[in-house]
Design an enzyme around this catalytic site. Structure first.
Site, PDB file in Angstrom:
ATOM      1  N   GLY A  10      20.785  43.832  40.548  1.00 33.94           N
ATOM      2  CA  GLY A  10      21.904  43.821  39.763  1.00 33.94           C
ATOM      3  C   GLY A  10      22.459  41.834  39.255  1.00 33.94           C
ATOM      4  O   GLY A  10      21.539  41.373  39.812  1.00 33.94           O
ATOM      5  N   ALA A  59      28.447  47.418  43.286  1.00 34.44           N
ATOM      6  CA  ALA A  59      28.904  48.334  42.622  1.00 34.44           C
ATOM      7  C   ALA A  59      29.308  49.406  41.502  1.00 34.44           C
ATOM      8  O   ALA A  59      28.080  48.632  41.779  1.00 34.44           O
ATOM      9  CB  ALA A  59      30.745  47.053  42.432  1.00 34.44           C
ATOM     10  N   THR A  61      30.712  48.524  37.882  1.00 32.83           N
ATOM     11  CA  THR A  61      30.711  47.538  37.737  1.00 32.83           C
ATOM     12  C   THR A  61      31.501  47.842  36.627  1.00 32.83           C
ATOM     13  O   THR A  61      32.427  46.736  35.503  1.00 32.83           O
ATOM     14  CB  THR A  61      30.038  46.546  37.508  1.00 32.83           C
ATOM     15  OG1 THR A  61      29.054  46.504  37.364  1.00 32.83           O
ATOM     16  CG2 THR A  61      29.460  45.737  39.039  1.00 32.83           C
ATOM     17  N   THR A 100      36.682  41.069  43.091  1.00 33.20           N
ATOM     18  CA  THR A 100      36.156  40.191  41.449  1.00 33.20           C
ATOM     19  C   THR A 100      38.102  39.746  41.048  1.00 33.20           C
ATOM     20  O   THR A 100      38.820  40.149  42.520  1.00 33.20           O
ATOM     21  CB  THR A 100      36.696  41.643  41.281  1.00 33.20           C
ATOM     22  OG1 THR A 100      37.122  41.680  39.504  1.00 33.20           O
ATOM     23  CG2 THR A 100      37.668  42.974  41.301  1.00 33.20           C
ATOM     24  N   TYR A 124      39.004  50.120  38.687  1.00 33.85           N
ATOM     25  CA  TYR A 124      38.354  49.100  38.602  1.00 33.85           C
ATOM     26  C   TYR A 124      38.857  48.189  39.963  1.00 33.85           C
ATOM     27  O   TYR A 124      38.251  47.812  41.050  1.00 33.85           O
ATOM     28  CB  TYR A 124      37.567  48.541  37.834  1.00 33.85           C
ATOM     29  CG  TYR A 124      36.675  47.219  38.041  1.00 33.85           C
ATOM     30  CD1 TYR A 124      34.982  47.728  38.869  1.00 33.85           C
ATOM     31  CD2 TYR A 124      36.987  46.105  37.897  1.00 33.85           C
ATOM     32  CE1 TYR A 124      34.394  46.493  39.316  1.00 33.85           C
ATOM     33  CE2 TYR A 124      36.445  44.616  38.341  1.00 33.85           C
ATOM     34  CZ  TYR A 124      34.718  44.788  39.171  1.00 33.85           C
ATOM     35  OH  TYR A 124      33.859  44.134  39.249  1.00 33.85           O
ATOM     36  N   LYS A 128      38.196  48.113  43.857  1.00 41.47           N
ATOM     37  CA  LYS A 128      37.666  47.305  44.400  1.00 41.47           C
ATOM     38  C   LYS A 128      38.811  46.303  45.288  1.00 41.47           C
ATOM     39  O   LYS A 128      37.804  46.043  46.771  1.00 41.47           O
ATOM     40  CB  LYS A 128      37.412  45.963  43.030  1.00 41.47           C
ATOM     41  CG  LYS A 128      36.357  46.184  42.560  1.00 41.47           C
ATOM     42  CD  LYS A 128      34.723  46.423  42.844  1.00 41.47           C
ATOM     43  CE  LYS A 128      34.606  44.563  43.912  1.00 41.47           C
ATOM     44  NZ  LYS A 128      32.805  45.156  43.452  1.00 41.47           N
ATOM     45  N   TRP A 149      33.725  36.447  36.067  1.00 42.29           N
ATOM     46  CA  TRP A 149      33.162  36.192  34.661  1.00 42.29           C
ATOM     47  C   TRP A 149      31.722  35.764  34.934  1.00 42.29           C
ATOM     48  O   TRP A 149      30.992  34.584  34.962  1.00 42.29           O
ATOM     49  CB  TRP A 149      33.304  35.833  34.086  1.00 42.29           C
ATOM     50  CG  TRP A 149      34.777  35.875  32.967  1.00 42.29           C
ATOM     51  CD1 TRP A 149      35.834  37.401  33.278  1.00 42.29           C
ATOM     52  CD2 TRP A 149      35.466  35.225  31.810  1.00 42.29           C
ATOM     53  NE1 TRP A 149      36.963  36.944  32.250  1.00 42.29           N
ATOM     54  CE2 TRP A 149      36.828  36.424  31.695  1.00 42.29           C
ATOM     55  CE3 TRP A 149      35.371  34.025  31.609  1.00 42.29           C
ATOM     56  CZ2 TRP A 149      36.971  35.617  30.560  1.00 42.29           C
ATOM     57  CZ3 TRP A 149      36.166  33.990  29.797  1.00 42.29           C
ATOM     58  CH2 TRP A 149      37.525  34.771  30.113  1.00 42.29           C
TER      59      TRP A 149
HETATM   60  N1  LIG Z   1      29.849  40.996  36.616  1.00 39.61           N
HETATM   61  C1  LIG Z   1      30.824  40.031  36.373  1.00 39.61           C
HETATM   62  O1  LIG Z   1      32.163  39.896  34.945  1.00 39.61           O
HETATM   63  C2  LIG Z   1      31.698  39.906  37.348  1.00 39.61           C
HETATM   64  C3  LIG Z   1      33.080  39.796  37.652  1.00 39.61           C
HETATM   65  C4  LIG Z   1      34.159  39.452  38.803  1.00 39.61           C
HETATM   66  C5  LIG Z   1      33.242  40.384  40.119  1.00 39.61           C
HETATM   67  N2  LIG Z   1      32.303  40.523  40.121  1.00 39.61           N
HETATM   68  C6  LIG Z   1      31.493  41.703  40.852  1.00 39.61           C
HETATM   69  O2  LIG Z   1      30.486  40.865  41.744  1.00 39.61           O
HETATM   70  C7  LIG Z   1      29.676  42.213  42.229  1.00 39.61           C
HETATM   71  C8  LIG Z   1      28.058  41.953  41.742  1.00 39.61           C
HETATM   72  O3  LIG Z   1      28.225  42.365  40.550  1.00 39.61           O
HETATM   73  P1  LIG Z   1      27.109  42.184  39.311  1.00 39.61           P
HETATM   74  O4  LIG Z   1      27.665  41.681  38.201  1.00 39.61           O
HETATM   75  O5  LIG Z   1      25.948  41.504  39.546  1.00 39.61           O
HETATM   76  O6  LIG Z   1      26.941  44.079  38.633  1.00 39.61           O
HETATM   77  P2  LIG Z   1      26.270  44.685  38.172  1.00 39.61           P
HETATM   78  O7  LIG Z   1      25.180  43.277  37.536  1.00 39.61           O
HETATM   79  O8  LIG Z   1      26.379  45.672  37.950  1.00 39.61           O
HETATM   80  O9  LIG Z   1      25.323  44.986  39.564  1.00 39.61           O
HETATM   81  C9  LIG Z   1      25.979  45.664  40.110  1.00 39.61           C
HETATM   82  C10 LIG Z   1      24.693  46.807  41.367  1.00 39.61           C
HETATM   83  O10 LIG Z   1      25.344  47.258  41.379  1.00 39.61           O
HETATM   84  C11 LIG Z   1      24.172  48.766  42.147  1.00 39.61           C
HETATM   85  N3  LIG Z   1      25.303  49.883  42.115  1.00 39.61           N
HETATM   86  C12 LIG Z   1      25.542  50.403  41.120  1.00 39.61           C
HETATM   87  N4  LIG Z   1      25.897  51.897  41.551  1.00 39.61           N
HETATM   88  C13 LIG Z   1      25.178  52.264  43.132  1.00 39.61           C
HETATM   89  C14 LIG Z   1      25.496  53.012  44.040  1.00 39.61           C
HETATM   90  N5  LIG Z   1      26.064  53.799  43.791  1.00 39.61           N
HETATM   91  N6  LIG Z   1      24.767  52.359  44.956  1.00 39.61           N
HETATM   92  C15 LIG Z   1      23.759  51.326  45.246  1.00 39.61           C
HETATM   93  N7  LIG Z   1      23.591  50.639  43.687  1.00 39.61           N
HETATM   94  C16 LIG Z   1      24.447  50.400  42.863  1.00 39.61           C
HETATM   95  C17 LIG Z   1      24.122  49.087  40.233  1.00 39.61           C
HETATM   96  O11 LIG Z   1      22.426  49.595  39.691  1.00 39.61           O
HETATM   97  P3  LIG Z   1      22.468  50.193  39.012  1.00 39.61           P
HETATM   98  O12 LIG Z   1      22.436  48.772  37.634  1.00 39.61           O
HETATM   99  O13 LIG Z   1      20.856  50.765  38.550  1.00 39.61           O
HETATM  100  O14 LIG Z   1      23.251  51.339  38.692  1.00 39.61           O
HETATM  101  C18 LIG Z   1      23.748  47.437  40.294  1.00 39.61           C
HETATM  102  O15 LIG Z   1      22.276  46.357  40.423  1.00 39.61           O
HETATM  103  C19 LIG Z   1      30.211  42.991  42.054  1.00 39.61           C
HETATM  104  O16 LIG Z   1      30.941  43.655  43.510  1.00 39.61           O
HETATM  105  C20 LIG Z   1      31.305  43.040  41.293  1.00 39.61           C
HETATM  106  O17 LIG Z   1      32.802  44.346  41.475  1.00 39.61           O
HETATM  107  C21 LIG Z   1      31.327  40.753  38.985  1.00 39.61           C
END
Ligand SMILES: NC(=O)c1ccc[n+]([C@@H]2O[C@H](COP(=O)([O-])OP(=O)(O)OC[C@H]3O[C@@H](n4cnc5c(N)ncnc54)[C@H](OP(=O)(O)O)[C@@H]3O)[C@@H](O)[C@H]2O)c1
Length: 290
Positions: A10, A59, A61, A100, A124, A128, A149
């Site tokens: 991710g 997650a 996401t 988040t 979502y 979370k 973000w």
């Molecule tokens: N992105 C944002 O803007 C944002 C904002 C606030 C908080 N967050 C939090 O930050 C954290 C990291 O998010 P990120 O931005 O890195 O998002 P991301 O790029 O979507 O990464 C999430 C990872 O989780 C994996 N995943 C999804 N379903 C899964 C499952 N059932 N088992 C195992 N792995 C799974 C995804 O794999 P696949 O893609 O291969 O399914 C992906 O590699 C999360 O907790 C998210 O809630 C993110």
């Protein structure tokens, strides 16, 4: 320190893996290698290996998909983190679990502290929040880190989509009445090690770059940085959209979910750098050489 990172492909998980690889004994699991929706497999895999710290950056996401796949969202974002905390307890290991700004409703109109009550307005956010509560209920000094973000080089996000659109189209726009703070994965990776073996009162910490902006301002700054670096773009300015224009979104999003990082500053004596500086750094490092 032996560290295991979940969500290793991710945006955030890959950045953490990259940044910690040299200093620590690291193992990463991506979605294919460890599926959080299969709790028996999670137990079997993680119980079989030794580690001191488990970082969960995995997650479900996709905020809109969580509205229609509620059970799945709750399983991955809500239930699985609690199981991870229990597995860590049995090993006397620590869990750092990412959450988040979407656990808040966005109505406070001032930066949210860790003590503010959560009140999610999407499934979502609800899933979370359930994950946070399950982790904290397991005790043992686990830490929930809320971020907002998130952007970085390991997986495209809003900023990369806007730059791509600006390269293809003269007219681009972004939502101007929704606010939070862009946060660079490399900066999160830099902030986190201070908490690898440190207790955090209340168990929750907010990490974000400093300042506040709308998606329109965020996109405009990205374009300005690209232009300063000589990256050819067709669009010069980013037009304003309203949240109410986003008719394809099924989930509600908080309008103002800026996270206060005062607790981080109090604990570490440092302040995260401004989001504009972090975005400029990202574009310089990952776009100028392209
Ligand atoms: N992105 C944002 O803007 C944002 C904002 C606030 C908080 N967050 C939090 O930050 C954290 C990291 O998010 P990120 O931005 O890195 O998002 P991301 O790029 O979507 O990464 C999430 C990872 O989780 C994996 N995943 C999804 N379903 C899964 C499952 N059932 N088992 C195992 N792995 C799974 C995804 O794999 P696949 O893609 O291969 O399914 C992906 O590699 C999360 O907790 C998210 O809630 C993110």
């Amino acid at each position: 320190m032996k560290i295991v990172i979940l969500g290793a492909s991710g945006r955030l998980g890959a950045a953490l893996l990259r940044e910690y690889r040299e200093k620590h004994d690291i193992a990463g699991f991506n979605h294919t290698q460890l599926d959080l929706s299969n709790l028996d497999a999670v137990r079997a895999k993680l119980r079989a290996i030794g580690f001191d710290l488990l970082i969960n950056a995995a997650a479900f996401t996709n905020v809109d998909a969580c509205e229609t796949e509620r059970e799945r969202a709750f399983l991955i974002n809500g239930e699985a983190p609690g199981i991870l905390a229990q597995i860590c307890n049995a090993k006397e290991a620590k869990l750092i679990h990412f959450s988040t700004d979407y656990v808040f409703d966005g109505e406070k109109r001032a930066p949210y502290t860790e003590k503010d009550p959560a009140n999610p307005i999407s499934f979502y956010g609800e899933s979370k929040l359930a994950g946070e509560r399950n982790v904290l209920a397991a005790g043992n000094g686990h830490v929930v880190v809320r971020v907002s973000w998130v952007f970085g080089p390991d997986r495209p996000s809003f900023i990369d989509a806007m730059i791509k659109r600006a390269q293809q189209d003269e007219n681009i726009d972004a939502v101007a009445d929704k606010f939070s703070t862009p946060t660079y994965t490399n900066d999160i990776a830099g902030m986190l090690p201070q908490f690898f073996d440190r207790e955090v009162e209340g168990g929750i910490l907010h990490f974000a770059n400093a300042g506040k902006c709308s998606w329109q301002e965020y996109a405009q700054w990205a374009l300005d940085c690209c232009r300063d670096g000589g990256i050819p773009l067709k669009a010069r300015t980013v037009g304003a959209l309203e949240l109410s224009d986003m008719t394809t979104w099924t989930a509600r999003r908080p309008v103002d979910s800026v996270l206060s990082t005062a607790k981080y500053t109090e604990l570490t004596g440092t302040t995260p750098r401004a989001w504009r500086e972090a975005v400029a750094d990202y574009i310089t490092r990952f776009y100028f050489k392209k």
